[in-house]
Design an enzyme around this catalytic site. Sequence first.
Site, PDB file in Angstrom:
ATOM      1  N   LYS A 212       0.706  -1.208   0.034  1.00 16.74           N
ATOM      2  CA  LYS A 212       0.010  -0.062   0.010  1.00 16.74           C
ATOM      3  C   LYS A 212       0.954   1.202  -0.004  1.00 16.74           C
ATOM      4  CE  LYS A 212      -4.055  -1.070   2.701  1.00 16.74           C
ATOM      5  NZ  LYS A 212      -4.820  -1.236   3.780  1.00 16.74           N
ATOM      6  N   LYS A 221      -8.203   9.491   5.447  1.00 18.33           N
ATOM      7  CA  LYS A 221      -6.863   9.121   5.630  1.00 18.33           C
ATOM      8  C   LYS A 221      -6.778   8.119   4.440  1.00 18.33           C
ATOM      9  CE  LYS A 221      -4.493   6.989   9.085  1.00 18.33           C
ATOM     10  NZ  LYS A 221      -3.075   7.613   8.869  1.00 18.33           N
ATOM     11  N   THR A 242      17.089   6.977  17.689  1.00 26.41           N
ATOM     12  CA  THR A 242      16.808   8.407  18.028  1.00 26.41           C
ATOM     13  C   THR A 242      15.244   8.538  17.884  1.00 26.41           C
ATOM     14  OG1 THR A 242      17.098   8.392  15.460  1.00 26.41           O
ATOM     15  CG2 THR A 242      19.038   9.199  17.059  1.00 26.41           C
TER      16      THR A 242
END
Lengths: 441, 445
Positions: A212, A221, A242
Amino acid sequence: MGKVPLENAKEKKTEFSLVRVKSTWKRTRGTKDNMDRADCVSDAKIYESITEQGTSWTVVSPIVFTYKVTETHNLLDPCNDTLLLGQITDPQQVEDMRKSSKPLKRFIVVDQEVYKIYGSKLTEYLEANNVLYKILALPTTEENKSMDIALKIIEEVNNFSLDRRKEPIIAMGGGVCLDIVGLAASLYRRRTPYIRVPTTLLSYIDASVGAKTGVNFANCKNKLGAYVPPVAVFLDLSFIQTIPRRHISNGLAEMLKMALMKHRGLFELLEKHGLMLLDTKFQTDKSIDGHNRLQAASRATRLAITTMLEELAPNLWEDDLNRLVDFGHLISPALEMKVLPSLLHESGLLTEEEKQRIISCMVGLELPVWHEGFTMELIQKSLQDRLKHSGGLFRMPLPVGLGQADIFNDTSYETLHRAYEKWRDELSISHCTSSIRSVKL
Amino acid sequence: MLSPNNCSHSPQTRFDLVQVNGAWTRQTEQGQGAEGKLSHAKIYEKKSEHGVSWTVVSPIVFTYRVIQCQNLLDPSNDTLLWGHLGGEERKEAAAKSKPVKRFIVIDEVVHRLYGSQVLGYFESRDVVCKILPLPTTEENKCMELVTRILEEVHEFGLDRRSEPIIAIGGGVCLDVVGLAASLYRRRTPYIRVPTTVLAYVDASVGAKTGVNFAGGKNKLGSYVPPAATFLDRSFFQTLPMRQISNGMAEMLKMALMKHPGLFQLLEAEGRRLLDTKLQPVGTDSSGHEDSAAASTRIAIETMLEELAPNLWEDDLDRLVDFGHLISPELEMRVLPALLHGEAVNIDMSFMVYVAHQRGLLTAEEKQRIIQCMLGLELPVWHQDCTLALIHKSLQERLRHSGGSLRIPLPTGLGQAEIFHDMVEENVLSQAYEKWTNELAPSGTC
């Protein structure tokens, strides 16, 4: 898609195979003679039927999507050529390219925040490997995940000039970045190869390994997109160090999802080592303890990926709308997981003990298990939407034990309501004193 | 896209995928097979000192129908509403009590001519429909037009799988709607109804969709085919002559590449086919197919033969690229002076001279081809198709085709081959000189 046409008694259907002789394709009724003389036989077929209205043809054409998902360490170490050659499947070709002095050309889209941390390392890598490159650093957030940014990327790629097949676009960042670049790549020249380098835990196990791609549209969305997979995904856990702690929790939520659906062993691993993984951010060092941590980290991510691949590979274009991976995405990704243990217990699918284990695990992974915004109205509305977008059925994936699941279409509102009440009663009080953070996924 | 190669010093394990109780599980060939549905997809796993590598091999089968019919807009004809479904599915769909919904994008010129018939069709069948007329021209074949369609589709609301978007118009319309449909929800079924000859024989029967971008033709798009294409020649009756010729250029292309019979038909009857606008001539007592029907049928068959085995252009060697090496540049350069088929014909005309120069065609064959083109009222030369433009186009071709020219050239009447090397400079300039000397006066500009 996917169905071979049925015989209709009134129409006479002739099946044709397709064979190529030198430069020309010809249809043939597939006699052995014809097949032998051909340079090449296609997997595609054409079915022809003739009626008084005219001729009808049905084309059946399989397209095989192949992609690699590869774990590596120190992706940005100049001695590691995975980033540049890892997508090539032919070992001879890899050897040839290693020996060749011809500079490679690469276009890399990097999330802006990721660029701030890894930009210079990436640049050093490309320079050391004599690559003709262009790095495009962009802010890739949920709010600007739109067609405009995809078109902006395409414009830059078009100006840079890439070989149509041999010079893949590289995307480096979280899920949003990977989704946008994937869409841009699948639109440019109708398909351009691209590579994903996920830099968040969530994208590492979820967004990166399927087909996708997409952008938001009209406040919805991922309303626009494609199902074109990358040619390769390169997985390096060192990027995770991080990432802020609460984003790692998010990623762990996704892993827990797969575990609850399909893998008891993964659930137990998260139950036992979840906090450690959260504290160490999946990183290791050379100590013995570090070695053990490596075991847990790599085992957990591998299990998450293999269970995800198992579910995605047979249904790459979502022909089947019954998808276990939708678990946790029906109602509201940020809120859904929380009420589910109660729901499952209420439905008789989990024992009280199992329910408690799951909730403890979630607490251990620092996932919010309560949110006052998660009302019965929200649940009902989301389920109505689900019904609308899933061809009229709920298709609700629910665990039926720890690490096993099935798809349900008939969970009643009464059951949901009881579960909701229980969840609210049990969890809102016991957790209102602990720090409640709202997690944005 | 081939199956992964085995690296000799690193073994891979192949996993099959079996679905049991809603969950997919991988298992090795030696593993105990649980009873369940077996997928065609496979996962290969390889371990090395760097970690694990998985290769996913997943076939997706694209199935689509191309259906010839008459009187598509006659309310008693089911095709427009249900033609994309097979017999059983059709009955089920028609039996549902929920009102049927359809979203139709129609070229605005076509809308002026057929809009009321289209509306009448759906109203008589109680279909809740929205008809969106748009100016689908080459100049506005861009992403903005796609976005416009998407906004309207989104507002209308369609079932994800059972309510295909319908596109009615020429190639531009079909391409733009196809792209919009393939983007919406990552795939939305759509149906093509070509109303021009060009779209009928070319745009409608393959998988390609697209829009122009940054001055480049069809720079953005996808390879998602429609659920079905419905072919009704009666739309040609309202086409200007120029559009009929335009479409016949693509028919001629297929004839030149692979069908001597179609070439002879176009040579002998081209004029008549033009004049009758490819309409049926009434029943022939012998029951033979009339030449208009034959020519369109053969054009579709030959096109399908070439497209079906290479739907996503894995193979960049494509006979159907004949006429498309120089024409994209030419067409965009003189936009809107030349229609697509006209530009294609000019390209083909030049390439015929190249083929002759290289000894692939005799002088007589070359003549016959050019005469056929002129008989179809197609331009065979253009002042803007300069030697410089030709060079530029061929260089671009080289750049976009993985370093090999892949130039299809006729090697006889109705047969061709694909050549990989760049055409020699002297061959190009000599061909150009002859082409200009012989054809310039009779070409259109």
